[in-house]
Design a protein around this motif. Structure first.
Motif, short mmCIF file in Angstrom:
data_model
loop_
_atom_site.label_atom_id
_atom_site.label_comp_id
_atom_site.label_asym_id
_atom_site.label_seq_id
_atom_site.Cartn_x
_atom_site.Cartn_y
_atom_site.Cartn_z
N GLN A 310 49.15 -99.15 -17.63
CA GLN A 310 50.13 -98.25 -18.24
C GLN A 310 51.53 -98.87 -18.21
O GLN A 310 52.32 -98.66 -19.14
CB GLN A 310 50.11 -96.89 -17.54
CG GLN A 310 48.80 -96.15 -17.78
CD GLN A 310 48.90 -94.66 -17.55
OE1 GLN A 310 49.61 -94.21 -16.67
NE2 GLN A 310 48.18 -93.90 -18.35
N LEU A 311 51.84 -99.62 -17.18
CA LEU A 311 53.12 -100.34 -17.16
C LEU A 311 53.14 -101.39 -18.28
O LEU A 311 54.18 -101.59 -18.94
CB LEU A 311 53.34 -100.99 -15.80
CG LEU A 311 53.42 -100.04 -14.60
CD1 LEU A 311 53.65 -100.81 -13.32
CD2 LEU A 311 54.53 -99.02 -14.80
N GLN A 312 52.01 -102.01 -18.50
CA GLN A 312 51.92 -102.98 -19.62
C GLN A 312 52.10 -102.26 -20.96
O GLN A 312 52.74 -102.78 -21.88
CB GLN A 312 50.58 -103.71 -19.58
CG GLN A 312 50.42 -104.63 -18.37
CD GLN A 312 49.01 -105.17 -18.24
OE1 GLN A 312 48.16 -104.93 -19.10
NE2 GLN A 312 48.75 -105.89 -17.16
N GLU A 313 51.58 -101.04 -21.06
CA GLU A 313 51.71 -100.27 -22.29
C GLU A 313 53.18 -99.97 -22.58
O GLU A 313 53.62 -100.01 -23.74
CB GLU A 313 50.93 -98.96 -22.17
CG GLU A 313 51.00 -98.07 -23.40
CD GLU A 313 50.24 -96.77 -23.23
OE1 GLU A 313 50.42 -95.87 -24.08
OE2 GLU A 313 49.46 -96.66 -22.26
N ILE A 314 53.97 -99.69 -21.54
CA ILE A 314 55.39 -99.43 -21.74
C ILE A 314 56.07 -100.67 -22.30
O ILE A 314 56.85 -100.60 -23.27
CB ILE A 314 56.05 -99.02 -20.41
CG1 ILE A 314 55.50 -97.67 -19.94
CG2 ILE A 314 57.57 -98.94 -20.55
CD1 ILE A 314 55.95 -97.26 -18.54
#
Length: 420
Positions: A310-314
């Motif tokens: 999810q951090l990568q998605e941001i």
């Protein structure tokens, strides 16, 4: 005996089987024993917890036709009204149930939550002690409960809820500093340094075994009972203006340095891991990101145990992301990161309580079926003056909330003209 065994079997199936299949099992049992009220009660409560309010009301009403003075049926009817946020009839039904079964602690507890949600803190706080389990009370043993009129005692305040609750009830700790007792406060070990620095004169120890601690104290009080004693002081300057002071952390400050002055820092938390209500509280990250602009906002990860993907998605969505603190283990670092944010946007989790306790401007995304702490139909936060409650209007649908959030962050009115 066989009837009750059948009920237990169906209840166990409810953990794994589809809703329709479980309902059919209950209906079959009701057809075989139409004179027994227990299956009506179990099915009504199951339908209520599954979000099928109309069906739950119908079933429990059928059960009440068999016995209109059944305390448990009245309690379940009250629970269904609670889930509908129909608090006035819920409160009346809980009260009727308690007339018939005055020893029902579960009913008293749910009545207290309904009263607190409705904003009746005097009546609700008076019943809030019924939340305590028999196991918790047994651990206290014979050590007397501390009362406000008791003076000169060594008093242990023992932790009995989660991290966010400890932060929330700690709002009342300044009230203790006025009193002629020696208070020791049990809390999550991650909070000890922060609380010790912000509440001089009180001692803090990590949560642990009560039985070994209590012989060293004259009296005890569960931490949540500060609400019972001091609820009338929540709006007093002593409590209202009390905020935690963050520790200076050069490593956190460095992570915020070097970003363009035209951008604002938005602290972000979107995920609850609460076993009972986490799904309802959480906001899908891909939807939440649509409220922000990569050209205007630097996002700050305040989510504890944030999934790496999810951090990568941001980042893939084009945002600068500051991910400088372990928000689960490093509470002081979390406080320092929050203090550098222009605004915190968070769901109902411990991040909300940290941001509110620090006095940071916070927009709290609250589900339609909210926890009692956030009351009903108000943007004002009873516990934290710096927090604004942004409420979901339709259960499970965050689109209106996020559209309003997007307008707010763009400097426009929260509600569109057509909604005014």
């Amino acid at each position: 005996m066989a009837y009750l065994q059948s009920l237990n079997t169906i209840a166990s199936l409810a953990q794994t089987e589809p809703y329709e299949a479980v309902v059919q099992q209950y209906l079959t049992l009701i057809g075989q024993h139409p004179e027994r009220v227990e299956a009506y009660q179990s099915l009504a409560l199951y339908a209520c917890m599954a979000g099928q309010s109309a069906a739950a009301h119908h079933v429990i009403d059928e059960g009440l036709k068999l016995d209109e003075a059944n305390a448990r049926s009245l309690y379940i009817k009250a629970r269904i009204c609670d889930e509908d946020l129909d608090l006035a009839p819920a409160i009346a039904l809980y009260q009727r149930s308690l007339v018939l079964a005055p020893a029902d602690a579960k009913c008293r507890f749910h009545l207290s939550l309904a009263l607190l949600t409705a904003g009746d803190f005097t009546a609700g706080a008076g019943l809030y002690g019924s939340r305590l389990s028999a196991e918790s009370l047994a651990a206290v043993g014979s050590t007397p409960r501390w009362r406000l009129q008791n003076q000169g005692l060594k008093v242990l305040l023992w932790a009995e809820q989660g991290l966010g609750d400890e932060l929330m009830f700690a709002r009342f700790l300044p009230c203790l500093r006025e009193l002629p007792c020696r208070f020791t406060v049990q809390c999550d070990r991650r909070l000890i340094s922060t609380f010790s620095r912000n509440h001089p004169g009180l001692a803090f120890i990590p949560r642990g075994d009560l039985a070994g601690l209590l012989p060293h104290f004259d009296a005890q009080l569960p931490l949540g009972d500060l609400l019972v004693i001091f609820h009338e002081r929540i709006a007093s300057p002593l409590v209202r203006d009390s905020t935690l002071k963050p520790v200076a952390r050069p490593d956190i400050a460095a992570a915020f340095a070097g970003h363009g002055p035209a951008k604002t820092f938005i602290g972000l938390s979107w995920l609850s891991m609460n076993a009972d209500s986490g799904l309802r509280r959480s906001v899908p990250l891909e939807q939440l990101l649509g409220a922000f602009s990569p050209e205007q906002h630097v996002l700050v990860n305040l989510q504890y145990l944030a999934p790496a993907e999810q951090l990568q998605e941001i980042r893939r969505s084009g945002f600068e992301l500051i991910d400088a603190v372990d928000a689960y283990n490093d509470v002081e670092g979390l406080g320092a990161a929050i203090s550098h944010c222009n605004t915190v946007v968070t769901i109902d989790n411990s991040t909300l309580h940290f941001a509110g306790a620090l006095g940071c401007k916070t927009l709290a995304l609250i589900p339609r079926l909210a926890n009692w702490r956030w009351l009903l139909d108000t943007e004002h936060c009873y516990w934290y003056p710096s927090v604004e409650l942004v409420r979901q209007q339709t259960a499970g649908d965050w689109s209106e909330v996020l559209a309003g959030l997007r307008r707010r962050l763009a400097g426009e009115p929260y509600r569109a003209a057509a909604d005014s």
